[in-house]
Design an enzyme around this catalytic site. Sequence first.
Site, short mmCIF file in Angstrom:
data_model
loop_
_atom_site.label_atom_id
_atom_site.label_comp_id
_atom_site.label_asym_id
_atom_site.label_seq_id
_atom_site.Cartn_x
_atom_site.Cartn_y
_atom_site.Cartn_z
N LYS A 13 0.75 -1.14 -0.02
CA LYS A 13 0.19 0.00 0.02
C LYS A 13 0.96 1.25 0.12
O LYS A 13 0.66 2.37 -0.86
CB LYS A 13 -1.02 0.05 1.04
CG LYS A 13 -1.75 -1.19 1.22
CD LYS A 13 -2.86 -1.23 2.58
CE LYS A 13 -1.93 -1.46 3.89
NZ LYS A 13 -1.16 -2.35 4.18
N ARG A 88 -9.98 0.74 8.64
CA ARG A 88 -9.35 -0.64 8.95
C ARG A 88 -10.43 -1.29 9.66
O ARG A 88 -10.17 -2.89 10.01
CB ARG A 88 -8.33 -0.41 9.58
CG ARG A 88 -6.83 -0.85 9.22
CD ARG A 88 -5.74 -0.35 10.31
NE ARG A 88 -4.63 -1.29 10.00
CZ ARG A 88 -3.55 -0.89 9.52
NH1 ARG A 88 -3.52 0.52 8.78
NH2 ARG A 88 -2.43 -1.52 9.41
N ARG A 127 12.20 -5.16 5.30
CA ARG A 127 11.76 -3.80 4.93
C ARG A 127 12.80 -2.78 5.97
O ARG A 127 12.78 -2.89 6.88
CB ARG A 127 10.56 -3.35 5.13
CG ARG A 127 10.29 -2.20 4.99
CD ARG A 127 8.58 -1.70 4.97
NE ARG A 127 7.88 -2.15 6.27
CZ ARG A 127 6.52 -2.26 6.37
NH1 ARG A 127 5.89 -1.91 5.33
NH2 ARG A 127 6.10 -2.70 7.54
N ARG A 161 11.29 -0.72 11.22
CA ARG A 161 10.08 -0.21 12.20
C ARG A 161 10.04 -1.09 13.33
O ARG A 161 10.51 -2.33 12.98
CB ARG A 161 8.83 -0.42 11.38
CG ARG A 161 8.56 1.11 10.68
CD ARG A 161 7.28 0.90 9.81
NE ARG A 161 6.02 -0.21 10.32
CZ ARG A 161 4.91 -0.19 9.51
NH1 ARG A 161 4.90 0.29 8.22
NH2 ARG A 161 3.89 -0.95 10.01
N ARG A 172 -0.64 -8.48 13.30
CA ARG A 172 -1.32 -7.51 12.38
C ARG A 172 -1.99 -7.91 11.29
O ARG A 172 -3.26 -7.51 10.87
CB ARG A 172 -0.13 -6.76 11.94
CG ARG A 172 0.43 -5.59 12.58
CD ARG A 172 1.90 -5.31 12.36
NE ARG A 172 2.03 -4.47 11.15
CZ ARG A 172 3.28 -4.37 10.52
NH1 ARG A 172 4.42 -4.59 11.12
NH2 ARG A 172 3.37 -3.82 9.22
P1 AP5 Z 1 4.94 -1.64 2.01
O1 AP5 Z 1 4.51 -0.76 0.53
O2 AP5 Z 1 5.50 -0.94 2.81
O3 AP5 Z 1 3.44 -2.58 2.31
P2 AP5 Z 1 2.36 -1.79 3.05
O4 AP5 Z 1 0.89 -2.56 2.73
O5 AP5 Z 1 2.20 -0.21 3.15
O6 AP5 Z 1 2.55 -2.34 4.60
P3 AP5 Z 1 2.43 -1.90 6.09
O7 AP5 Z 1 3.57 -2.80 6.87
O8 AP5 Z 1 3.15 -0.39 6.13
O9 AP5 Z 1 1.25 -1.67 6.36
P4 AP5 Z 1 0.42 -1.93 7.61
O10 AP5 Z 1 -1.12 -1.75 7.23
O11 AP5 Z 1 0.83 -3.11 8.61
O12 AP5 Z 1 1.02 -0.74 8.52
P5 AP5 Z 1 0.64 0.72 8.86
O13 AP5 Z 1 1.89 1.52 8.94
O14 AP5 Z 1 -0.46 1.10 8.21
O15 AP5 Z 1 5.88 -2.73 1.44
C1 AP5 Z 1 6.28 -3.74 2.19
C2 AP5 Z 1 7.72 -4.31 1.56
O16 AP5 Z 1 7.67 -4.98 0.63
C3 AP5 Z 1 8.57 -3.11 1.22
O17 AP5 Z 1 9.85 -3.42 1.68
C4 AP5 Z 1 8.44 -3.12 -0.30
O18 AP5 Z 1 9.73 -2.56 -0.81
C5 AP5 Z 1 8.06 -4.52 -0.65
N1 AP5 Z 1 7.30 -4.56 -1.71
C6 AP5 Z 1 6.18 -3.80 -1.96
N2 AP5 Z 1 5.72 -4.14 -3.07
C7 AP5 Z 1 6.18 -5.19 -3.50
C8 AP5 Z 1 6.16 -6.12 -4.81
N3 AP5 Z 1 5.23 -6.02 -5.59
N4 AP5 Z 1 7.03 -6.89 -5.00
C9 AP5 Z 1 7.94 -7.02 -3.98
N5 AP5 Z 1 8.33 -6.35 -2.94
C10 AP5 Z 1 7.31 -5.36 -2.77
O19 AP5 Z 1 0.21 0.54 10.39
C11 AP5 Z 1 1.03 0.19 11.50
C12 AP5 Z 1 0.27 0.10 12.75
O20 AP5 Z 1 -0.51 1.52 13.17
C13 AP5 Z 1 -0.88 -0.81 12.88
O21 AP5 Z 1 -0.59 -2.18 13.21
C14 AP5 Z 1 -1.76 -0.23 13.94
O22 AP5 Z 1 -1.34 -0.60 15.31
C15 AP5 Z 1 -1.73 1.18 13.38
N6 AP5 Z 1 -2.85 1.97 12.64
C16 AP5 Z 1 -2.47 2.32 11.36
N7 AP5 Z 1 -3.59 2.69 10.81
C17 AP5 Z 1 -4.72 2.45 11.72
C18 AP5 Z 1 -5.99 2.57 11.52
N8 AP5 Z 1 -6.63 3.02 10.46
N9 AP5 Z 1 -6.68 1.94 12.53
C19 AP5 Z 1 -6.20 1.55 13.76
N10 AP5 Z 1 -4.82 1.26 13.87
C20 AP5 Z 1 -4.25 1.73 12.82
#
Ligand code: AP5
Length: 216
Positions: A13, A88, A127, A161, A172
């Site tokens: 994402k 979410r 990552r 992270r 997660r």
């Molecule tokens: P990346 O693009 O970083 O993946 P992502 O989907 O953004 O994953 P996140 O881990 O950031 O998502 P998340 O939802 O767990 O975390 P968030 O920060 O939202 O890609 C990952 C890796 O893969 C990278 O190294 C990239 O280079 C590689 N990659 C990408 N695409 C690829 C491909 N096609 N092929 C190969 N490699 C690839 O949330 C963190 C925490 O915050 C949550 O756990 C929660 O506690 C809190 N939080 C955030 N939002 C909310 C909400 N709305 N409600 C409640 N709590 C929340």
Amino acid sequence: MNIILLGPPGAGKGTQATRLVEHHGMRQLSTGDMLRAAVKAQTPVGLKAKAIMDRGELVSDEVVSALIDAELTAMGDHVGAIFDGYPRTAPQAGQLDEILAGHGRKLDHVIELEVDEDALVDRITGRFTCANCGEGYHDRYKLPAVEGVCDRCGSTEFKRRPDDNEETVRTRMAEYRAKTAPILPIYEARGIVSRVDGMAPIGEVTAAIEGILAKR
Ligand code: AP5
């Protein structure tokens, strides 16, 4: 245009949102990034959120929706929004509808990145990002062109992270399955969901998303 990128942790994402920002001048609204900034700044929201995020659980709906509302207010109504990691939960989906209506906006697309969950642990635990500009990298899939030097800004400082360890990633993913995946039918009923193969190479995923946005 207002779009939601939906998918489990590591689905890509953030990677795709960054590319769409570069190509379309839209704004990425990542609740994860907002919460990490709050944790770093030790704001009241950040102090509460830290332990929850470290466990891989979800922060309260009211807190994240307030962050989104404030961000939309700050950015003005003429810039397109890419919601990354929000909504979410079903309550967040309802809150987003109200927030968008308040800003005179409507949702155009919900794009689900379909991925193989087994591959995601590998993606996430490999990552890392530039500590200066936030450019994302991966130990195997996307290394800087010059070892130890950020492609975008030239910094030599990188970070990982604290929630990118296997145990937290599993929590997660369980949260995603239990609370986030069930909101898809809300948007399917509105006919705005498209699916993209998130296991394809990064550029191909971007091209598929661009194709969906072009059909608007
Ligand atoms: P990346 O693009 O970083 O993946 P992502 O989907 O953004 O994953 P996140 O881990 O950031 O998502 P998340 O939802 O767990 O975390 P968030 O920060 O939202 O890609 C990952 C890796 O893969 C990278 O190294 C990239 O280079 C590689 N990659 C990408 N695409 C690829 C491909 N096609 N092929 C190969 N490699 C690839 O949330 C963190 C925490 O915050 C949550 O756990 C929660 O506690 C809190 N939080 C955030 N939002 C909310 C909400 N709305 N409600 C409640 N709590 C929340």
